[in-house]
Design an enzyme around this catalytic site. Sequence first.
Site, mmCIF file in Angstrom:
data_model
loop_
_atom_site.group_PDB
_atom_site.id
_atom_site.type_symbol
_atom_site.label_atom_id
_atom_site.label_comp_id
_atom_site.label_asym_id
_atom_site.label_seq_id
_atom_site.Cartn_x
_atom_site.Cartn_y
_atom_site.Cartn_z
ATOM 1 N N ARG A 17 0.768 -1.234 0.068
ATOM 2 C CA ARG A 17 -0.020 -0.040 0.022
ATOM 3 C C ARG A 17 0.899 1.348 -0.113
ATOM 4 N NH1 ARG A 17 -2.929 -3.783 -0.056
ATOM 5 N NH2 ARG A 17 -4.814 -4.208 1.154
ATOM 6 N N HIS A 25 1.890 -4.962 4.724
ATOM 7 C CA HIS A 25 0.496 -4.799 5.026
ATOM 8 C C HIS A 25 0.702 -4.123 6.365
ATOM 9 C CE1 HIS A 25 -3.930 -5.646 6.089
ATOM 10 N NE2 HIS A 25 -3.922 -5.177 4.804
#
Length: 129
Positions: free
Chosen positions: A100, A117
């Site tokens: 991300r 994550h």
Amino acid sequence: MTSMPRRGRRRSFNLRLLGGALLLGLALLLQGLWPGGQDAGYNPQLAETLRLIDQGGPFPYHQDGTTFYNREGLLPSRPRGYYREYTVDTPGLSHRGPRRVVTGGDPPEVFYYTQDHYQSFVELERSHE
């Protein structure tokens, strides 16, 4: 003179196994999936996500652009709504995967990347044009 037999077990390793592990590590490094890989070279999926953020979308996942709550407490403490998260695709996966970009501010003034994550973050240096 005769040779005495060695005592104990002789240690050996499988060259094919070692070669396979080295090839896998190289492939992961080239795809930007090896730990530290984002610093080791160009990551096309990360670059694409940053491009989409800069242009305001459209984003491939409905979760992209939603509030990141910093529950892990690894980023500096800011008011709710300051951080937003965006997916960085992982080649070979059929789901969002672990990677991300988390931005801070509106418009974004700081960019963080996580490849695990939200277990760790790296602040991205962005050139200002």
